[in-house]
Design a protein around this motif. Structure first.
Motif, PDB file in Angstrom:
ATOM      1  N   ALA A  15     -15.226 -17.740  -4.106  1.00 19.68           N
ATOM      2  CA  ALA A  15     -15.185 -16.630  -5.063  1.00 19.68           C
ATOM      3  C   ALA A  15     -13.757 -16.113  -5.235  1.00 19.68           C
ATOM      4  CB  ALA A  15     -16.109 -15.507  -4.600  1.00 19.68           C
ATOM      5  N   ALA A  16     -13.016 -16.014  -4.128  1.00 23.13           N
ATOM      6  CA  ALA A  16     -11.637 -15.526  -4.191  1.00 23.13           C
ATOM      7  C   ALA A  16     -10.747 -16.494  -4.964  1.00 23.13           C
ATOM      8  CB  ALA A  16     -11.097 -15.320  -2.774  1.00 23.13           C
ATOM      9  N   LEU A  17     -10.914 -17.792  -4.715  1.00 24.84           N
ATOM     10  CA  LEU A  17     -10.115 -18.792  -5.426  1.00 24.84           C
ATOM     11  C   LEU A  17     -10.438 -18.792  -6.921  1.00 24.84           C
ATOM     12  CD1 LEU A  17     -10.285 -21.748  -2.881  1.00 24.84           C
ATOM     13  CD2 LEU A  17      -8.219 -20.531  -3.594  1.00 24.84           C
ATOM     14  N   LEU A  18     -11.709 -18.677  -7.250  1.00 23.93           N
ATOM     15  CA  LEU A  18     -12.098 -18.650  -8.658  1.00 23.93           C
ATOM     16  C   LEU A  18     -11.526 -17.424  -9.361  1.00 23.93           C
ATOM     17  CD1 LEU A  18     -15.829 -19.789  -8.384  1.00 23.93           C
ATOM     18  CD2 LEU A  18     -13.957 -21.072  -9.423  1.00 23.93           C
ATOM     19  N   ALA A  19     -11.513 -16.295  -8.663  1.00 21.97           N
ATOM     20  CA  ALA A  19     -11.005 -15.061  -9.260  1.00 21.97           C
ATOM     21  C   ALA A  19      -9.517 -15.158  -9.575  1.00 21.97           C
ATOM     22  CB  ALA A  19     -11.272 -13.887  -8.318  1.00 21.97           C
ATOM     23  N   VAL A  20      -8.783 -15.872  -8.727  1.00 19.16           N
ATOM     24  CA  VAL A  20      -7.329 -15.955  -8.884  1.00 19.16           C
ATOM     25  C   VAL A  20      -6.915 -17.076  -9.832  1.00 19.16           C
ATOM     26  CG1 VAL A  20      -5.162 -16.419  -7.675  1.00 19.16           C
ATOM     27  CG2 VAL A  20      -6.892 -14.948  -6.621  1.00 19.16           C
ATOM     28  N   HIS A  21      -7.603 -18.219  -9.750  1.00 16.19           N
ATOM     29  CA  HIS A  21      -7.115 -19.426 -10.426  1.00 16.19           C
ATOM     30  C   HIS A  21      -7.951 -19.881 -11.617  1.00 16.19           C
ATOM     31  CE1 HIS A  21      -4.129 -20.051  -7.305  1.00 16.19           C
ATOM     32  NE2 HIS A  21      -5.066 -19.895  -6.391  1.00 16.19           N
ATOM     33  N   SER A  22      -8.951 -19.138 -12.003  1.00 15.24           N
ATOM     34  CA  SER A  22      -9.765 -19.572 -13.140  1.00 15.24           C
ATOM     35  C   SER A  22     -10.328 -18.363 -13.867  1.00 15.24           C
ATOM     36  CB  SER A  22     -10.925 -20.465 -12.659  1.00 15.24           C
ATOM     37  OG  SER A  22     -11.933 -19.674 -12.051  1.00 15.24           O
ATOM     38  N   GLY A  23     -10.996 -18.634 -14.955  1.00 20.97           N
ATOM     39  CA  GLY A  23     -11.593 -17.545 -15.715  1.00 20.97           C
ATOM     40  C   GLY A  23     -13.061 -17.351 -15.422  1.00 20.97           C
ATOM     41  N   PHE A  24     -13.537 -17.920 -14.319  1.00 18.45           N
ATOM     42  CA  PHE A  24     -14.954 -17.828 -13.988  1.00 18.45           C
ATOM     43  C   PHE A  24     -15.247 -16.563 -13.187  1.00 18.45           C
ATOM     44  CE2 PHE A  24     -14.088 -22.477 -14.148  1.00 18.45           C
ATOM     45  CZ  PHE A  24     -14.842 -22.755 -15.279  1.00 18.45           C
ATOM     46  N   ASP A  25     -16.279 -15.861 -13.583  1.00 21.58           N
ATOM     47  CA  ASP A  25     -16.710 -14.668 -12.860  1.00 21.58           C
ATOM     48  C   ASP A  25     -17.915 -15.004 -11.992  1.00 21.58           C
ATOM     49  OD1 ASP A  25     -14.818 -12.982 -14.076  1.00 21.58           O
ATOM     50  OD2 ASP A  25     -16.104 -12.753 -15.841  1.00 21.58           O
ATOM     51  N   VAL A  26     -17.866 -14.611 -10.729  1.00 16.10           N
ATOM     52  CA  VAL A  26     -18.996 -14.796  -9.825  1.00 16.10           C
ATOM     53  C   VAL A  26     -19.893 -13.571  -9.945  1.00 16.10           C
ATOM     54  CG1 VAL A  26     -19.722 -15.063  -7.432  1.00 16.10           C
ATOM     55  CG2 VAL A  26     -17.663 -16.232  -8.253  1.00 16.10           C
ATOM     56  N   ILE A  27     -21.112 -13.779 -10.444  1.00 23.25           N
ATOM     57  CA  ILE A  27     -22.015 -12.650 -10.673  1.00 23.25           C
ATOM     58  C   ILE A  27     -23.024 -12.477  -9.550  1.00 23.25           C
ATOM     59  CG2 ILE A  27     -21.785 -12.866 -13.173  1.00 23.25           C
ATOM     60  CD1 ILE A  27     -24.567 -14.180 -13.191  1.00 23.25           C
ATOM     61  N   GLY A  28     -23.061 -13.437  -8.620  1.00 19.72           N
ATOM     62  CA  GLY A  28     -24.003 -13.325  -7.515  1.00 19.72           C
ATOM     63  C   GLY A  28     -23.675 -14.310  -6.418  1.00 19.72           C
ATOM     64  N   SER A  29     -24.101 -13.980  -5.201  1.00 17.05           N
ATOM     65  CA  SER A  29     -23.816 -14.822  -4.043  1.00 17.05           C
ATOM     66  C   SER A  29     -24.938 -14.655  -3.030  1.00 17.05           C
ATOM     67  CB  SER A  29     -22.476 -14.410  -3.424  1.00 17.05           C
ATOM     68  OG  SER A  29     -22.226 -15.113  -2.227  1.00 17.05           O
ATOM     69  N   THR A  30     -25.421 -15.770  -2.478  1.00 17.39           N
ATOM     70  CA  THR A  30     -26.511 -15.698  -1.515  1.00 17.39           C
ATOM     71  C   THR A  30     -26.535 -16.940  -0.638  1.00 17.39           C
ATOM     72  OG1 THR A  30     -28.912 -15.431  -1.251  1.00 17.39           O
ATOM     73  CG2 THR A  30     -28.168 -16.766  -3.108  1.00 17.39           C
ATOM     74  N   GLY A  31     -27.148 -16.806   0.530  1.00 12.03           N
ATOM     75  CA  GLY A  31     -27.355 -17.949   1.405  1.00 12.03           C
ATOM     76  C   GLY A  31     -28.823 -18.279   1.555  1.00 12.03           C
ATOM     77  N   ASP A  32     -29.661 -17.604   0.771  1.00 13.64           N
ATOM     78  CA  ASP A  32     -31.113 -17.766   0.869  1.00 13.64           C
ATOM     79  C   ASP A  32     -31.649 -18.489  -0.363  1.00 13.64           C
ATOM     80  OD1 ASP A  32     -33.722 -16.487   2.345  1.00 13.64           O
ATOM     81  OD2 ASP A  32     -33.997 -16.566   0.174  1.00 13.64           O
ATOM     82  N   GLY A  33     -32.457 -19.523  -0.142  1.00 12.41           N
ATOM     83  CA  GLY A  33     -32.957 -20.325  -1.251  1.00 12.41           C
ATOM     84  C   GLY A  33     -33.854 -19.571  -2.207  1.00 12.41           C
ATOM     85  N   ARG A  34     -34.720 -18.725  -1.675  1.00 12.12           N
ATOM     86  CA  ARG A  34     -35.616 -17.967  -2.558  1.00 12.12           C
ATOM     87  C   ARG A  34     -34.842 -16.939  -3.378  1.00 12.12           C
ATOM     88  NH1 ARG A  34     -38.716 -18.947   1.958  1.00 12.12           N
ATOM     89  NH2 ARG A  34     -40.645 -20.082   1.556  1.00 12.12           N
ATOM     90  N   ASP A  35     -33.863 -16.294  -2.751  1.00  8.50           N
ATOM     91  CA  ASP A  35     -33.012 -15.364  -3.497  1.00  8.50           C
ATOM     92  C   ASP A  35     -32.235 -16.101  -4.579  1.00  8.50           C
ATOM     93  OD1 ASP A  35     -33.805 -13.161  -2.079  1.00  8.50           O
ATOM     94  OD2 ASP A  35     -32.066 -13.133  -0.744  1.00  8.50           O
ATOM     95  N   CYS A  36     -31.810 -17.301  -4.252  1.00  7.66           N
ATOM     96  CA  CYS A  36     -31.071 -18.130  -5.209  1.00  7.66           C
ATOM     97  C   CYS A  36     -31.903 -18.369  -6.466  1.00  7.66           C
ATOM     98  CB  CYS A  36     -30.705 -19.448  -4.536  1.00  7.66           C
ATOM     99  SG  CYS A  36     -30.111 -20.735  -5.633  1.00  7.66           S
ATOM    100  N   VAL A  37     -33.160 -18.747  -6.288  1.00  3.51           N
ATOM    101  CA  VAL A  37     -34.047 -18.987  -7.431  1.00  3.51           C
ATOM    102  C   VAL A  37     -34.244 -17.702  -8.225  1.00  3.51           C
ATOM    103  CG1 VAL A  37     -36.385 -19.642  -8.127  1.00  3.51           C
ATOM    104  CG2 VAL A  37     -35.229 -20.902  -6.296  1.00  3.51           C
TER     105      VAL A  37
END
Length: 214
Positions: A15-37
């Protein structure tokens, strides 16, 4: 973009690399499969970057559920596994790209841009092993042509990860008798006997890595 990986440090780093080096915004982050879905279906991100190993529900099964209901989100797997069966299982689930965790950040950006342009991306090393695996495979593998349902795949994963019948029942909010019935149906469909064979099947088909439990 949605990030789904069992390692919080990796998610934060990407997420930190994307924020600095690209135009992609991270709108969510999880380590749980059900939350991911849930998050993918609710927010419909342009890209979901996911790992095969997620808590509760493995990444391949999570991708399958998302692909069945959300054709907008492009699914890119970031994995440590380069064996052919992992790659095949991931693409069979509906993924659009597969890149290895040892890749440089520039390759990850290339993979993201490729899947966003409605193309598929396969890391070079993965493409090589995938072709070699197809050429050298000497026996048919058990595949989900047996017709395992979504619930049966989920229960297969949990049994393979060492959960008891009662623990699975409590986790899925169903009765222990229902879990036992599912287990009988699963083994009958696959033509296998015993938990050792079921675990080997789950590993081969990418339902678990045995390190994705909670």
């Amino acid at each position: 973009m949605l990030l789904a990986d069992g390692c919080a440090l990796l998610r934060e780093g990407v997420a930190a690399l994307l924020a600095v080096h690209s135009g992609f915004d991270v709108i969510g982050s999880t380590g749980d499969g059900r939350d991911c879905v849930r998050m993918a279906l609710r927010d419909a991100p342009d890209v979901m970057l996911f790992d095969c190993s997620l808590r509760g529900l493995n990444g391949i099964e999570a991708a399958r559920r998302i692909a069945e209901q959300n054709t907008h989100t492009r699914l890119l797997c970031l994995s440590m596994h380069e064996e052919p069966h992992w790659v095949r299982a991931t693409f069979d689930a509906g993924a659009h790209g597969y890149v290895l965790k040892r890749c440089a950040f520039t390759e990850l950006l290339e993979a993201i841009e490729t899947v966003l342009s409605s193309r598929y991306y396969v890391a070079r090393d993965v493409a090589h092993t995938l072709v070699e695996g197809c050429r050298t495979r000497s026996r048919p593998e058990i595949v989900d042509d047996a017709g395992l349902s979504t619930r049966e795949r989920e229960i297969t994963q949990l049994f393979a990860e060492g959960y008891s019948t009662q623990a699975i029942a409590e986790r899925l909010h169903i009765s222990a008798k229902t879990v036992a019935t599912h287990r009988e149906h699963i083994m009958a469909k696959l033509g296998i006997h015993g938990m050792a064979q079921l675990t080997r099947y789950a590993l081969r088909e990418g339902l678990t890595t045995l390190d994705s439990g909670s």
